[in-house]
Scaffold this motif. Structure first.
Motif, PDB file in Angstrom:
ATOM      1  N   MET A 174       0.083   6.057  -6.496  1.00 18.83           N
ATOM      2  CA  MET A 174      -0.446   6.094  -7.861  1.00 18.83           C
ATOM      3  C   MET A 174      -1.105   7.421  -8.177  1.00 18.83           C
ATOM      4  SD  MET A 174      -1.914   2.253  -8.705  1.00 18.83           S
ATOM      5  CE  MET A 174      -2.944   2.090  -7.263  1.00 18.83           C
ATOM      6  N   ARG A 175      -1.863   7.950  -7.220  1.00 20.01           N
ATOM      7  CA  ARG A 175      -2.510   9.250  -7.429  1.00 20.01           C
ATOM      8  C   ARG A 175      -1.477  10.352  -7.657  1.00 20.01           C
ATOM      9  NH1 ARG A 175      -6.953   9.470  -2.512  1.00 20.01           N
ATOM     10  NH2 ARG A 175      -8.749   8.573  -3.615  1.00 20.01           N
ATOM     11  N   ALA A 176      -0.446  10.360  -6.842  1.00 22.96           N
ATOM     12  CA  ALA A 176       0.563  11.414  -6.930  1.00 22.96           C
ATOM     13  C   ALA A 176       1.243  11.413  -8.289  1.00 22.96           C
ATOM     14  CB  ALA A 176       1.599  11.241  -5.817  1.00 22.96           C
ATOM     15  N   ILE A 177       1.543  10.220  -8.801  1.00 20.58           N
ATOM     16  CA  ILE A 177       2.231  10.123 -10.081  1.00 20.58           C
ATOM     17  C   ILE A 177       1.271  10.398 -11.238  1.00 20.58           C
ATOM     18  CG2 ILE A 177       3.411   8.535 -11.656  1.00 20.58           C
ATOM     19  CD1 ILE A 177       4.647   7.190  -9.206  1.00 20.58           C
ATOM     20  N   ALA A 178       0.100   9.765 -11.215  1.00 21.93           N
ATOM     21  CA  ALA A 178      -0.827   9.869 -12.344  1.00 21.93           C
ATOM     22  C   ALA A 178      -1.419  11.266 -12.484  1.00 21.93           C
ATOM     23  CB  ALA A 178      -1.943   8.842 -12.187  1.00 21.93           C
ATOM     24  N   ARG A 179      -1.649  11.955 -11.347  1.00 22.32           N
ATOM     25  CA  ARG A 179      -2.333  13.248 -11.389  1.00 22.32           C
ATOM     26  C   ARG A 179      -1.430  14.407 -10.984  1.00 22.32           C
ATOM     27  NH1 ARG A 179      -7.396  11.175  -7.698  1.00 22.32           N
ATOM     28  NH2 ARG A 179      -7.851   9.274  -8.879  1.00 22.32           N
ATOM     29  N   ASP A 180      -0.173  14.096 -10.720  1.00 18.28           N
ATOM     30  CA  ASP A 180       0.773  15.097 -10.225  1.00 18.28           C
ATOM     31  C   ASP A 180       0.243  15.750  -8.951  1.00 18.28           C
ATOM     32  OD1 ASP A 180       3.191  16.403 -10.263  1.00 18.28           O
ATOM     33  OD2 ASP A 180       2.551  17.997 -11.604  1.00 18.28           O
ATOM     34  N   GLU A 181      -0.382  14.920  -8.089  1.00 13.76           N
ATOM     35  CA  GLU A 181      -0.849  15.381  -6.786  1.00 13.76           C
ATOM     36  C   GLU A 181       0.305  15.219  -5.798  1.00 13.76           C
ATOM     37  OE1 GLU A 181      -4.339  13.295  -5.600  1.00 13.76           O
ATOM     38  OE2 GLU A 181      -5.581  14.091  -7.223  1.00 13.76           O
ATOM     39  N   ARG A 182       1.091  16.220  -5.637  1.00  8.81           N
ATOM     40  CA  ARG A 182       2.323  16.105  -4.867  1.00  8.81           C
ATOM     41  C   ARG A 182       2.040  15.745  -3.418  1.00  8.81           C
ATOM     42  NH1 ARG A 182       6.158  20.906  -7.388  1.00  8.81           N
ATOM     43  NH2 ARG A 182       5.811  20.315  -9.568  1.00  8.81           N
ATOM     44  N   THR A 183       2.799  14.784  -2.930  1.00  2.75           N
ATOM     45  CA  THR A 183       2.622  14.313  -1.564  1.00  2.75           C
ATOM     46  C   THR A 183       3.949  13.810  -1.027  1.00  2.75           C
ATOM     47  OG1 THR A 183       1.223  12.917  -0.156  1.00  2.75           O
ATOM     48  CG2 THR A 183       2.046  11.928  -2.184  1.00  2.75           C
ATOM     49  N   THR A 184       3.975  13.480   0.252  1.00  2.00           N
ATOM     50  CA  THR A 184       5.158  12.917   0.884  1.00  2.00           C
ATOM     51  C   THR A 184       4.820  11.530   1.426  1.00  2.00           C
ATOM     52  OG1 THR A 184       5.913  15.124   1.543  1.00  2.00           O
ATOM     53  CG2 THR A 184       6.932  13.238   2.639  1.00  2.00           C
ATOM     54  N   LEU A 185       5.623  10.536   1.074  1.00  3.52           N
ATOM     55  CA  LEU A 185       5.407   9.160   1.509  1.00  3.52           C
ATOM     56  C   LEU A 185       6.746   8.538   1.882  1.00  3.52           C
ATOM     57  CD1 LEU A 185       3.033   8.013  -1.393  1.00  3.52           C
ATOM     58  CD2 LEU A 185       2.324   8.512   0.961  1.00  3.52           C
ATOM     59  N   ILE A 186       6.737   7.594   2.807  1.00  2.00           N
ATOM     60  CA  ILE A 186       7.944   6.834   3.133  1.00  2.00           C
ATOM     61  C   ILE A 186       8.005   5.639   2.197  1.00  2.00           C
ATOM     62  CG2 ILE A 186       9.154   5.519   4.909  1.00  2.00           C
ATOM     63  CD1 ILE A 186       7.686   7.278   6.988  1.00  2.00           C
ATOM     64  N   LEU A 187       9.059   5.582   1.378  1.00  4.31           N
ATOM     65  CA  LEU A 187       9.129   4.617   0.287  1.00  4.31           C
ATOM     66  C   LEU A 187      10.520   4.004   0.194  1.00  4.31           C
ATOM     67  CD1 LEU A 187       7.339   6.870  -2.352  1.00  4.31           C
ATOM     68  CD2 LEU A 187       6.304   4.916  -1.172  1.00  4.31           C
ATOM     69  N   ASN A 188      10.607   2.921  -0.557  1.00  2.18           N
ATOM     70  CA  ASN A 188      11.884   2.282  -0.857  1.00  2.18           C
ATOM     71  C   ASN A 188      12.338   2.728  -2.243  1.00  2.18           C
ATOM     72  OD1 ASN A 188      12.553  -0.082   1.262  1.00  2.18           O
ATOM     73  ND2 ASN A 188      10.334   0.202   1.077  1.00  2.18           N
ATOM     74  N   VAL A 189      13.405   3.516  -2.276  1.00  6.29           N
ATOM     75  CA  VAL A 189      13.905   4.093  -3.519  1.00  6.29           C
ATOM     76  C   VAL A 189      15.427   4.052  -3.520  1.00  6.29           C
ATOM     77  CG1 VAL A 189      11.920   5.630  -3.834  1.00  6.29           C
ATOM     78  CG2 VAL A 189      13.909   6.418  -2.524  1.00  6.29           C
ATOM     79  N   ARG A 190      16.007   4.333  -4.676  1.00  7.18           N
ATOM     80  CA  ARG A 190      17.469   4.386  -4.757  1.00  7.18           C
ATOM     81  C   ARG A 190      17.994   5.578  -3.944  1.00  7.18           C
ATOM     82  NH1 ARG A 190      19.340   3.090 -10.900  1.00  7.18           N
ATOM     83  NH2 ARG A 190      17.957   4.824 -11.420  1.00  7.18           N
TER      84      ARG A 190
END
Length: 445
Positions: free
Chosen positions: A332-348
């Motif tokens: 949420m922080r990365a998206i809302a504040r454009d705080e770029r980060t790397t996370l392991i996620l489930n995406v297309r």
């Protein structure tokens, strides 16, 4: 900023709220709306959150509702952690499968398929409502089976739905810790599907430290996965699998252990949480203390049958702290504040794994910014892993097709094609058994 939590009466919600209480930055979440179908559970969780916030100035305001549309309107982020059928449904999933001699775990094998079949129609309805009532919101999905449900919702929300799981986070943290590295400074090369992935490298300052771990039997056997899978098997794989792959690599032993257990995991949790929510109805109960006590017992018994089968002993104290709430907050922080980060996620997939099509949801490292999560290019999986990933993704697609069409025949196909279901006749009996105990599967004709 407004965060709506679907499944807001769920036991793990205080973990999310606790993470929010640590965020003092600009643009933080200031309003939390809890949505659940059970108002007594909402009341119980709201009491815990109230005690959490007691000594925190300017804590996010909490409201609760059983009206889904009301909860969704105006949301900036939506966190989905619903459990269709409740823990009683999970216990049914386990019992029906074990009676047929196959795995009933809630995300893997027959149990995961049954859970998916009754969850996908509900998740799709939620996705459609979000598209209509909160089209600019980001939906973070933790509802299991997480990869399957995220893919179902992505067909209506595109890349604005992102799935999260704490398993890869915990795995990466354990590997980094045993190597003496800071998890925050490590790049984790993790690839697969939800609950079906492998760590193939862990780079610190550009150097891959995983070969050092794999070459040291004492070091490799000192942490959870080394104890669970065995040093020899990890060295044979040349990678560290997600703990859920124990159900695949040691399936016969896992099924036997679950059949011999006094209670299945779902039955244990159903009884445990029933006691917690009953205790919360008493006005003199110290809500946060009761929740902490129940959570500690819950986490200490996680995958207990698998560890007993492997002779792995009890979980290390450092592994009893969860983690998905931290992933959710970082996302949420990365998206809302454009705080770029790397996370392991489930995406297309979007071409990340060449063996799967672009719309297949996978679990990989992603770069996250204000525009969402973007999967990082990865090397191909070895053949044995590619075969397993493709087989399980094929099953997920049959589950989605059955949920959309209501076809009982397609549901049977989904069960029969799973690597952990060993007979078409078993698949047919599973569908019969599950439709008998789950009203939510009445749509299958």
């Amino acid at each position: 900023m407004k965060l709506t939590i679907l499944g807001g009466g769920g036991f793990r919600v205080p973990l999310v709220y606790g993470a929010l209480l640590t965020d003092r930055g600009e643009g933080r979440v200031t309003e939390v709306v809890l949505h659940d179908l059970d108002d007594s559970r909402l009341y119980a969780v709201a009491r815990v959150l109230d005690e959490q916030a007691a000594r925190v100035p300017d804590a996010p305001r909490v409201t609760a509702t059983t009206d889904l549309d009301e909860a969704l309107r105006g949301a900036d982020f939506i966190f989905s952690a619903i459990r269709v059928g409740g823990l009683e449904g999970r216990a049914h999933d386990e019992r029906v499968a074990l009676a047929e001699g196959v795995l009933g775990q809630e995300t893997v094998g027959a149990g995961g398929i049954a859970y998916g079949l009754r969850t996908v129609p509900v998740a799709v309805d939620i996705a459609r409502r979000v598209a209509r009532l909160a089209p600019d919101a980001w939906l973070i999905n933790f509802t299991n089976p997480a990869g399957l449900v995220t893919e179902a919702m992505s067909r209506h929300l595109g890349d604005r739905v992102i799935g999260i799981c704490d398993s890869p986070v915990g795995l990466g943290r354990r590997i980094a810790r045993v190597l003496g590295a800071d998890p925050k400074e490590a790049w984790i090369d993790y690839v697969g599907l939800n609950h079906l992935g492998w760590v193939r490298g862990l780079r610190v300052a550009g150097r891959d430290e995983l070969p050092r771990l794999l070459a040291d039997p004492d070091l490799l056997g000192s942490f959870e996965e080394g104890k669970l899978f065995g040093v020899d098997w990890l060295q044979s794989l040349g990678a560290i699998p997600n703990e859920y792959l124990h159900y695949y690599y040691f399936n016969r032993e896992a099924v036997r252990a679950y059949q011999q257990a006094e209670k299945t995991r779902g039955a244990f949790l159903a009884d445990q949480q029933a006691q917690f929510y009953a205790e919360m109805k008493r006005p003199d109960t110290a809500a946060l203390t009761a929740w902490d006590r129940t959570r500690a017992e819950r986490e200490a018994t996680y995958m207990a049958e698998n560890r007993e089968t492997a002779g792995a002993g009890e979980r290390d104290a450092d592994d009893l702290s969860g983690g998905y709430e931290k992933v959710a907050l970082a996302l949420m922080r990365a998206i809302a504040r454009d705080e770029r980060t790397t996370l392991i996620l489930n995406v297309r997939n979007q071409g990340t794994l060449s063996a799967l099509d672009a719309d297949a949801v996978i679990e990989v490292p992603c770069l996250v910014d204000a525009n969402g999560a973007h999967p990082v290019a990865v090397a191909p999986l070895p053949e044995h892993a590619t075969g397993l990933v493709c087989a399980v993704k094929g099953v997920e697609r049959e589950v989605l097709a059955a949920a959309e069409s209501g076809s009982r025949t397609t549901a049977v196909k989904a069960f029969a094609l799973h690597p952990l279901v060993d007979s078409v006749n078993v698949a047919r009996r599973l569908v019969e058994g599950y439709t008998d105990v789950h009203p939510g599967l009445a749509y299958l004709r």
